[in-house]
Design a protein around this motif. Structure first.
Motif, mmCIF file in Angstrom:
data_model
loop_
_atom_site.group_PDB
_atom_site.id
_atom_site.type_symbol
_atom_site.label_atom_id
_atom_site.label_comp_id
_atom_site.label_asym_id
_atom_site.label_seq_id
_atom_site.Cartn_x
_atom_site.Cartn_y
_atom_site.Cartn_z
ATOM 1 N N GLN A 40 2.397 4.741 9.323
ATOM 2 C CA GLN A 40 2.268 6.246 8.308
ATOM 3 C C GLN A 40 1.282 7.275 8.527
ATOM 4 N N LEU A 88 0.690 -0.990 -0.023
ATOM 5 C CA LEU A 88 -0.042 -0.246 -0.013
ATOM 6 C C LEU A 88 0.823 1.323 0.098
ATOM 7 N N SER A 89 0.221 2.488 -0.285
ATOM 8 C CA SER A 89 0.786 3.875 -0.328
ATOM 9 C C SER A 89 0.072 5.150 0.054
ATOM 10 N N ALA A 90 0.754 5.408 1.302
ATOM 11 C CA ALA A 90 -0.182 5.656 2.518
ATOM 12 C C ALA A 90 -0.700 7.166 2.243
ATOM 13 N N GLU A 91 0.112 7.501 0.886
ATOM 14 C CA GLU A 91 -0.348 9.021 -0.343
ATOM 15 C C GLU A 91 -1.896 8.679 -0.423
ATOM 16 N N PRO A 151 2.833 -2.344 3.307
ATOM 17 C CA PRO A 151 4.168 -3.130 4.676
ATOM 18 C C PRO A 151 3.542 -2.170 5.980
ATOM 19 N N PRO A 152 3.846 -2.872 7.014
ATOM 20 C CA PRO A 152 3.495 -2.058 8.347
ATOM 21 C C PRO A 152 4.003 -1.375 8.443
ATOM 22 N N GLU A 153 5.000 -0.055 7.219
ATOM 23 C CA GLU A 153 5.522 1.160 8.145
ATOM 24 C C GLU A 153 4.215 2.031 7.854
ATOM 25 N N VAL A 154 3.593 2.365 6.534
ATOM 26 C CA VAL A 154 3.036 2.689 6.157
ATOM 27 C C VAL A 154 1.025 2.746 6.710
#
Lengths: 284, 376
Positions: A98, A71-74, A92-95
């Motif tokens: 975010q 996925l992309s946060a933006e 990913p978990p980072e997204v």
């Protein structure tokens, strides 16, 4: 003219009803979650979803935020959601972090295969989006179908050995071992997984297929399509030389019905039982 | 640390070397190149902070950066979050990774005295990715007694393993090509291809052992992504890069000396072996840590040094720092493309890098073929 005014007023009605549920804007990150939200009658609140959201057709037409694991946060933020719902595969978990740091309400549900986890997810999502009654109704329906089939399954004298084949596009076909949604569904439908030597999925090998001696090949509909129908299944290495190949028994069921553990779980269990035990279901 | 001779070799001295691969170093004043790169970096920085889910004006960005406040208080998503939590980490991480990979490219090209090698396709980056993947799969399968924070993707041991993987491959290739006696080494390229093939097969074997969630991690390595950016990772990679830049003066002198040929370097008073080992360790460190953070991104280490060599000539004193900035520029441009081209979805940055790099590499080979003696 009057008619038009009345019509316009009528059109405004649903909008004002939604305004009371404080106008949620939902982004769903998983096909099952999307299906649940639509089944609860809140499909109008969904503003976007991921590429695995294939059902219902309205869900398919929504803006896509990418594959649920990349996925992309933006991309998600651009849809200005007020609620993001996903299963534990979302990443990913980072997204996901975010998104939370941007002040979004993100809820991640467990993705365990099984009747109870599936029902819990439906109830939890229902509670979250203000559709508890609808959630209860769906859950009761699934419970009814499940217990009816479970009773039939307990009376079975023999169960067929089922080989689940997963195939997408040009990739290698894989077969399902234990601890997968497919494995669980085969059990619920009154079959035995023909493969029990490993967890998860492994690429198909002719020896393994012949050694498993399946009576039935089970495959998601889209997998069947990508193999080019039944003939494609039998051209997979080793499949022709199994009981399933000789009797030409292939069971194809819609991907999300079969593996989604969503609102159509009851239907999936029924369909499976009927295709595994055609004689028993005829006796009704 | 390393003893160098008083007479440091200048790039100009090199043109009398035996293999004159790059005799015509078109010389542009280095300061001009630095200025252009700096302007480019600043420009792409502004663009990266500008574009995305919500387009910010330059004024809004500056407000957030300088005053640390939003132009409007009644925003659904504060601009400061957009800038500091989402866009800035990605921008900085892609710059750092680009800088690391391009600098490592210069080191490896200098070490093997071959301008057509790159960490990606002689197997150094894949080696790092393989070691990292091995760690992900086995730390959770075998080291069950380990505390959770030391296992899997979040552990610093991942970086250590990736560094080890890159180091093993570089060292192996160095041993193989050493017997060649310098110059353009076909053996090195062939060994690199062999290492790559081996790594691919081992990765395939690993994916057979991995469970579903680990498998997703493994596929991630092969494509690369900046979506995983976080300040923690930036500090980690930033410190590594900073440490390596401290060695730049030593590296530059050493690599310039190596370019003369081993015997000549030795006679001008350089400890050849020491320089080689230092180069191998530093390049592997750069590649290993970058790859372990954001996956396998190829070709950056080839394109950037090459273009800069055409402009600046082959002297490492300017080539190393210029490549550092050039790599930062290239990868931040690639990441901006990765996250805007297919919006609201995202393209893997590795695909974009390889899409630019592959054709560029072909062009280089054809050019080299036209120049005599390159492939003999």
């Amino acid at each position: 003219m009057k008619k038009i005014i009345i019509l316009a007023l009528l059109l405004c009605l649903p909008a004002s009803i939604f305004a009371e549920t404080k106008d949620l804007r939902i982004v769903t990150l998983n096909g099952t979650v999307s299906e649940i939200v639509f089944a609860l009658g809140k499909g109008k609140l969904v503003v976007g979803n991921d590429t695995s959201s294939l059902y219902p057709p309205e869900a398919l037409a929504l803006p896509k935020v990418g594959y649920q694991r990349a996925l992309s946060a933006e991309g998600i933020l651009s849809l200005k959601p007020s609620l993001v719902l996903g299963l534990e595969y979302a990443g990913p978990p980072e997204v996901i972090e975010q998104l939370k740091s941007a002040g979004l309400k993100v809820i991640i549900y467990p993705g365990l295969p099984g009747v109870e986890p599936a029902l819990n997810n439906i109830l939890a999502i229902g509670k979250e989006i203000g559709a508890e009654k609808e959630a209860q109704k769906i859950v009761q329906d699934i419970r009814k179908k499940h217990s009816k089939i479970a009773e039939k399954v307990s009376k079975l004298k023999s169960k067929p050995k089922v080989l689940f084949v997963y195939h997408r596009g040009t990739s290698l076909a894989q077969v399902s071992g234990t601890e997968t949604p497919a494995d669980e569904m085969i059990r619920l439908g009154g079959g035995i997984n023909a493969v029990d030597g490993f967890k998860g999925f492994k690429p198909i090998t002719p020896e393994a297929v012949i050694a498993a001696q399946p009576d039935i090949i089970l495959i998601p509909s889209r997998g069947l399509e990508s193999l080019g129908g039944k003939d494609g299944v039998f051209s997979l290495p080793g499949v022709k030389d199994t009981p399933a190949g000789k009797k030409s028994r292939v069971v194809a069921i819609d991907d999300l019905v079969l593996l989604g553990f969503g609102p159509r779980l009851g239907q999936g269990i029924e369909e499976l039982f009927e295709s595994f035990h055609p004689k028993t279901s005829e006796k009704k | 640390m390393i003893v160098s001779s008083p007479e440091t070799s200048s790039p100009e001295m090199k043109s009398t070397g035996e293999e004159k691969k790059k005799k015509k170093g078109r010389k542009v004043p280095p300061i001009l190149v630095y200025v252009v790169l700096a302007i480019g970096l600043f420009g792409i920085g502004i663009l990266s902070l500008k574009f995305g889910s919500i387009q910010l004006s330059t004024e809004e960005i500056l407000k957030v950066l300088i005053l640390g406040q939003d132009s409007l208080s009644e925003l659904e998503i504060p601009h400061s979050i957009l800038v500091w939590n989402l866009r800035m980490p990605r921008l900085v991480l892609s710059m750092l990774v680009g800088a690391c990979l391009a600098s490592a490219g210069v080191c490896i090209q200098g070490l093997f005295r071959n301008p057509l090698v790159e960490p990606g396709f002689i197997g150094v980056s894949p080696g790092a990715a393989l070691a990292a993947s091995t760690w992900i799969v086995f730390s959770e399968k075998i080291l069950t007694f380990f505390p959770a924070e030391l296992k899997g993707k979040e552990s610093f041991l991942l970086q250590l393993f990736a560094f080890g993987g890159a180091l093993s491959v570089s060292f192996f290739l160095h041993l193989v090509s050493k017997r060649e006696g310098g110059g353009f080494s076909l053996v090195l390229v062939l060994a690199g291809i062999a290492v790559n093939a081996t790594v691919v097969s081992l990765l395939g074997f690993l994916s057979y052992l991995a469970d579903d969630s680990q498998l997703r991690n493994l596929t991630f390595w092969s494509l690369g992504s900046m979506a995983v950016a976080s300040w923690h990772k930036i500090y980690l990679l930033g410190s590594v890069l900073l440490i390596v830049t401290l060695f730049f003066p030593v590296l530059a002198r050493g690599l310039d000396a190596l370019a003369l040929g081993e015997a000549e370097a030795f006679h001008t008073g350089f400890k050849v072996r020491r320089i080689r080992n230092l180069t191998i360790v530093l390049a592997s460190l750069l590649v290993g840590v970058s790859i372990s953070i954001c996956g396998n991104i190829a070709f950056v280490g080839l394109i950037v040094p090459h273009i800069l060599r055409m402009v600046l000539g082959p002297g490492h004193k300017t080539l190393l720092p210029a490549s550092l900035f050039g790599g930062a520029l290239l990868l931040s441009v690639a990441d901006l493309a990765a996250r805007t081209v297919a919006f609201p979805s995202e393209l893997p940055i590795g695909i974009i890098a390889a899409g630019i790099g592959g054709p560029f590499f072909l062009f280089l080979i054809l050019q080299a073929k036209r120049r005599e003696g390159e492939f003999r």
